[in-house]
Write a protein that holds these residues in place. Structure first.
Motif, PDB file in Angstrom:
ATOM      1  N   MET A  16      34.006  98.435  35.129  1.00  0.00           N
ATOM      2  CA  MET A  16      35.139  98.070  35.934  1.00  0.00           C
ATOM      3  C   MET A  16      36.229  97.511  35.022  1.00  0.00           C
ATOM      4  N   VAL A  17      37.456  97.796  35.351  1.00  0.00           N
ATOM      5  CA  VAL A  17      38.597  97.356  34.554  1.00  0.00           C
ATOM      6  C   VAL A  17      39.261  96.167  35.241  1.00  0.00           C
ATOM      7  N   LYS A  18      39.663  95.182  34.423  1.00  0.00           N
ATOM      8  CA  LYS A  18      40.376  94.017  34.933  1.00  0.00           C
ATOM      9  C   LYS A  18      41.608  93.757  34.082  1.00  0.00           C
ATOM     10  N   PRO A  19      42.732  93.434  34.699  1.00  0.00           N
ATOM     11  CA  PRO A  19      43.850  92.896  33.917  1.00  0.00           C
ATOM     12  C   PRO A  19      43.532  91.445  33.561  1.00  0.00           C
ATOM     13  N   ARG A  20      43.586  91.122  32.284  1.00  0.00           N
ATOM     14  CA  ARG A  20      43.269  89.778  31.797  1.00  0.00           C
ATOM     15  C   ARG A  20      44.361  89.313  30.853  1.00  0.00           C
ATOM     16  N   LEU A  21      44.314  88.020  30.521  1.00  0.00           N
ATOM     17  CA  LEU A  21      45.234  87.460  29.539  1.00  0.00           C
ATOM     18  C   LEU A  21      44.564  87.437  28.174  1.00  0.00           C
ATOM     19  N   ARG A  22      45.328  87.805  27.152  1.00  0.00           N
ATOM     20  CA  ARG A  22      44.860  87.712  25.768  1.00  0.00           C
ATOM     21  C   ARG A  22      45.803  86.777  25.028  1.00  0.00           C
ATOM     22  N   ARG A  23      45.236  85.769  24.371  1.00  0.00           N
ATOM     23  CA  ARG A  23      46.062  84.816  23.624  1.00  0.00           C
ATOM     24  C   ARG A  23      46.731  85.503  22.454  1.00  0.00           C
ATOM     25  N   HIS A  24      47.974  85.069  22.190  1.00  0.00           N
ATOM     26  CA  HIS A  24      48.745  85.622  21.080  1.00  0.00           C
ATOM     27  C   HIS A  24      49.594  84.491  20.521  1.00  0.00           C
ATOM     28  N   GLY A  25      49.515  84.238  19.223  1.00  0.00           N
ATOM     29  CA  GLY A  25      50.294  83.171  18.615  1.00  0.00           C
ATOM     30  C   GLY A  25      49.407  82.047  18.102  1.00  0.00           C
ATOM     31  N   LYS A  26      50.064  81.006  17.602  1.00  0.00           N
ATOM     32  CA  LYS A  26      49.335  79.887  17.001  1.00  0.00           C
ATOM     33  C   LYS A  26      49.686  78.581  17.700  1.00  0.00           C
ATOM     34  N   LYS A  27      48.693  77.761  17.892  1.00  0.00           N
ATOM     35  CA  LYS A  27      48.785  76.406  18.413  1.00  0.00           C
ATOM     36  C   LYS A  27      49.839  76.220  19.488  1.00  0.00           C
ATOM     37  N   GLN A  28      50.962  75.596  19.170  1.00  0.00           N
ATOM     38  CA  GLN A  28      51.975  75.267  20.175  1.00  0.00           C
ATOM     39  C   GLN A  28      52.803  76.470  20.618  1.00  0.00           C
ATOM     40  N   ARG A  29      52.716  77.574  19.922  1.00  0.00           N
ATOM     41  CA  ARG A  29      53.512  78.762  20.252  1.00  0.00           C
ATOM     42  C   ARG A  29      52.665  79.844  20.927  1.00  0.00           C
ATOM     43  N   VAL A  30      51.716  79.435  21.722  1.00  0.00           N
ATOM     44  CA  VAL A  30      50.807  80.395  22.345  1.00  0.00           C
ATOM     45  C   VAL A  30      51.527  81.136  23.466  1.00  0.00           C
ATOM     46  N   THR A  31      51.441  82.440  23.416  1.00  0.00           N
ATOM     47  CA  THR A  31      51.878  83.304  24.505  1.00  0.00           C
ATOM     48  C   THR A  31      50.689  84.180  24.866  1.00  0.00           C
ATOM     49  N   TYR A  32      50.831  84.939  25.912  1.00  0.00           N
ATOM     50  CA  TYR A  32      49.730  85.773  26.371  1.00  0.00           C
ATOM     51  C   TYR A  32      50.199  87.197  26.590  1.00  0.00           C
ATOM     52  N   ARG A  33      49.335  88.139  26.274  1.00  0.00           N
ATOM     53  CA  ARG A  33      49.553  89.539  26.608  1.00  0.00           C
ATOM     54  C   ARG A  33      48.684  89.821  27.828  1.00  0.00           C
ATOM     55  N   ILE A  34      49.220  90.527  28.792  1.00  0.00           N
ATOM     56  CA  ILE A  34      48.425  90.945  29.947  1.00  0.00           C
ATOM     57  C   ILE A  34      47.902  92.332  29.607  1.00  0.00           C
ATOM     58  N   ILE A  35      46.585  92.443  29.534  1.00  0.00           N
ATOM     59  CA  ILE A  35      45.965  93.691  29.098  1.00  0.00           C
ATOM     60  C   ILE A  35      44.970  94.180  30.148  1.00  0.00           C
ATOM     61  N   ALA A  36      44.745  95.475  30.168  1.00  0.00           N
ATOM     62  CA  ALA A  36      43.677  96.056  30.970  1.00  0.00           C
ATOM     63  C   ALA A  36      42.477  96.198  30.043  1.00  0.00           C
ATOM     64  N   ILE A  37      41.352  95.632  30.480  1.00  0.00           N
ATOM     65  CA  ILE A  37      40.175  95.603  29.617  1.00  0.00           C
ATOM     66  C   ILE A  37      38.925  95.766  30.478  1.00  0.00           C
ATOM     67  N   ASP A  38      37.891  96.351  29.914  1.00  0.00           N
ATOM     68  CA  ASP A  38      36.621  96.503  30.612  1.00  0.00           C
ATOM     69  C   ASP A  38      36.004  95.121  30.828  1.00  0.00           C
ATOM     70  N   THR A  39      35.373  94.903  31.971  1.00  0.00           N
ATOM     71  CA  THR A  39      34.822  93.586  32.306  1.00  0.00           C
ATOM     72  C   THR A  39      33.703  93.164  31.358  1.00  0.00           C
ATOM     73  N   GLN A  40      33.046  94.097  30.721  1.00  0.00           N
ATOM     74  CA  GLN A  40      31.954  93.774  29.807  1.00  0.00           C
ATOM     75  C   GLN A  40      32.453  93.315  28.440  1.00  0.00           C
ATOM     76  N   SER A  41      33.747  93.505  28.142  1.00  0.00           N
ATOM     77  CA  SER A  41      34.307  93.109  26.852  1.00  0.00           C
ATOM     78  C   SER A  41      34.704  91.648  26.860  1.00  0.00           C
ATOM     79  N   ARG A  42      34.702  91.032  25.707  1.00  0.00           N
ATOM     80  CA  ARG A  42      35.155  89.648  25.616  1.00  0.00           C
ATOM     81  C   ARG A  42      36.680  89.609  25.709  1.00  0.00           C
ATOM     82  N   ARG A  43      37.235  88.415  25.863  1.00  0.00           N
ATOM     83  CA  ARG A  43      38.670  88.262  26.088  1.00  0.00           C
ATOM     84  C   ARG A  43      39.504  88.872  24.965  1.00  0.00           C
TER      85      ARG A  43
END
Length: 85
Positions: free
Chosen positions: A1-28
């Motif tokens: 099954m596919v889920k749209p999830r957030l993936r962290r991008h950036g360092k410490k105080q400048r964290v942004t997120y990418r919204i990605i489609a990923i298989d539920t069995q995969s890690r973040r």
């Protein structure tokens, strides 16, 4: 099954997120099927690929709570629900 999830991008105080489609069995941070958006919580900036998100939802993708909240604020969920009816 596919889920749209957030993936962290950036360092410490400048964290942004990418919204990605990923298989539920995969890690973040695993291999993404498709990148469908960007979210910056500090500036409340959101960029979304609406056609890709609507296509994922029509295929039966299950949203995580956080992504659902982001899409509701952007007004995407109302658009996809009206096109499906």
């Amino acid at each position: 099954m596919v889920k749209p999830r957030l993936r962290r991008h950036g360092k410490k105080q400048r964290v942004t997120y990418r919204i990605i489609a990923i298989d539920t069995q995969s890690r973040r941070e695993g291999e993404a099927i498709k990148e469908v958006g960007f979210y910056n919580p500090r500036g409340e900036q959101t960029q979304l690929d609406l056609s890709a998100i609507v296509a994922l939802l029509k295929e039966g993708a299950q949203l995580t709570e956080t992504v659902r909240d982001i899409l509701k604020r952007a007004g995407v969920l109302e658009k996809s629900e009206s096109t499906s009816n």
